[in-house]
Design an enzyme around this catalytic site. Structure first.
Site, PDB file in Angstrom:
ATOM      1  N   GLY A  10       0.832  -1.191   0.000  1.00  0.00           N
ATOM      2  CA  GLY A  10       0.000   0.000   0.000  1.00  0.00           C
ATOM      3  C   GLY A  10       0.867   1.241   0.000  1.00  0.00           C
TER       4      GLY A  10
ATOM      5  N   GLN B 276       2.816   9.964   1.145  1.00  0.00           N
ATOM      6  CA  GLN B 276       4.108   9.261   1.155  1.00  0.00           C
ATOM      7  C   GLN B 276       4.961   9.564  -0.072  1.00  0.00           C
ATOM      8  OE1 GLN B 276       2.268   5.239   2.177  1.00  0.00           O
ATOM      9  NE2 GLN B 276       4.222   5.143   3.229  1.00  0.00           N
TER      10      GLN B 276
ATOM     11  N   CYS C  33       5.825   0.313   7.697  1.00  0.00           N
ATOM     12  CA  CYS C  33       5.457   1.423   6.823  1.00  0.00           C
ATOM     13  C   CYS C  33       6.659   1.750   5.951  1.00  0.00           C
ATOM     14  CB  CYS C  33       5.073   2.627   7.676  1.00  0.00           C
ATOM     15  SG  CYS C  33       4.624   4.074   6.707  1.00  0.00           S
ATOM     16  N   LEU C  34       6.421   1.971   4.667  1.00  0.00           N
ATOM     17  CA  LEU C  34       7.524   2.289   3.753  1.00  0.00           C
ATOM     18  C   LEU C  34       8.194   3.611   4.128  1.00  0.00           C
ATOM     19  CD1 LEU C  34       5.953   1.228   0.324  1.00  0.00           C
ATOM     20  CD2 LEU C  34       7.691   0.020   1.640  1.00  0.00           C
TER      21      LEU C  34
ATOM     22  N   HIS D 158      -4.479   1.478   7.549  1.00  0.00           N
ATOM     23  CA  HIS D 158      -3.135   2.071   7.556  1.00  0.00           C
ATOM     24  C   HIS D 158      -3.064   3.240   6.557  1.00  0.00           C
ATOM     25  CE1 HIS D 158       1.415   1.610   7.808  1.00  0.00           C
ATOM     26  NE2 HIS D 158       1.281   2.342   6.710  1.00  0.00           N
ATOM     27  N   GLU D 159      -3.594   3.015   5.346  1.00  0.00           N
ATOM     28  CA  GLU D 159      -3.488   4.048   4.301  1.00  0.00           C
ATOM     29  C   GLU D 159      -4.418   5.229   4.583  1.00  0.00           C
ATOM     30  OE1 GLU D 159      -0.957   3.698   2.549  1.00  0.00           O
ATOM     31  OE2 GLU D 159      -0.648   1.552   2.924  1.00  0.00           O
TER      32      GLU D 159
ATOM     33  N   HIS E 235      -2.832   7.562   6.918  1.00  0.00           N
ATOM     34  CA  HIS E 235      -1.840   8.453   6.288  1.00  0.00           C
ATOM     35  C   HIS E 235      -2.490   9.755   5.815  1.00  0.00           C
ATOM     36  CE1 HIS E 235       2.083   6.585   6.116  1.00  0.00           C
ATOM     37  NE2 HIS E 235       1.613   5.448   5.647  1.00  0.00           N
TER      38      HIS E 235
HETATM   39 ZN    ZN Z   1       2.595   3.652   5.752  1.00  0.00          ZN
END
Ligand code: ZN
Length: 173
Positions: free
Chosen positions: A45, A50, A88-89, A130-131, A134
């Site tokens: 995701g 991000q 998380c990226l 999660h997204e 963000h």
């Molecule tokens: Zn994330």
């Protein structure tokens, strides 16, 4: 085109993203770039902030539904609670057990502006939450208890000092 992923500390990750109003070719290209960047990372995701885009949109693929884009997501009817390792990226280092609703529905729009609604369970439900977080400037580490947050910060310091290699990402988001 692969675009750079913003990391923890970048103020865009803490902004409240704005609604998507233009469903045009530019949005389509943005979605393609985000999917390419997510798969290359690799992750399951990736949200607009991000990649420095403060708009309410994200892309995902839980390995079952295929490449998916959602704009202006609204989460409905959460049920159950599960604690699973989450990462998380935008945050290097190991994963941490994070509580989330087990099932949830996500309503939004596709890249053409058409209404969509999806039911998520397990990993898919976790990605939706999660997204969407963000887009409100919330990171998964905000959902950990104090001990968990301390662990993340200690991991980050070790990582920044080059004392520890990040563990293999089992479930990158
Ligand atoms: Zn994330």
């Amino acid at each position: 085109m692969i675009v750079p992923i913003r990391m923890l500390g970048d103020p865009v990750l803490r902004e409240h993203a704005k609604p998507v109003t233009e469903f045009d070719g530019k949005l389509g290209r943005m979605a393609d770039d985000m999917l390419e960047t997510m798969y290359a990372a690799p992750g399951v995701g990736l949200a607009g902030p991000q990649v420095g885009i403060s708009l309410r949109l994200f892309v995902l693929d839980d390995g079952q539904i295929g490449p998916t884009f959602i704009a202006n997501p609204i989460l409905l009817d959460p049920s159950g609670t599960v604690v699973e390792e989450e990462g998380c990226l935008s945050i290097p280092g190991p994963y941490h057990p994070t509580p989330r609703s087990e099932r949830i529905r996500c309503r939004g729009q596709d890249v053409k502006g058409k209404d969509v609604e999806m039911e998520g369970e397990g990993l898919l439900a976790r990605i939706f939450q999660h997204e969407t977080d963000h887009l409100d400037g919330v990171l998964y580490i905000d959902r950990l208890d104090e001990g968990g947050r301390r662990e993340v910060l200690a991991d980050l310091r070790r990582f920044e000092l080059g004392l520890q290699e990040p563990r293999a990402r089992r479930r990158p988001e």
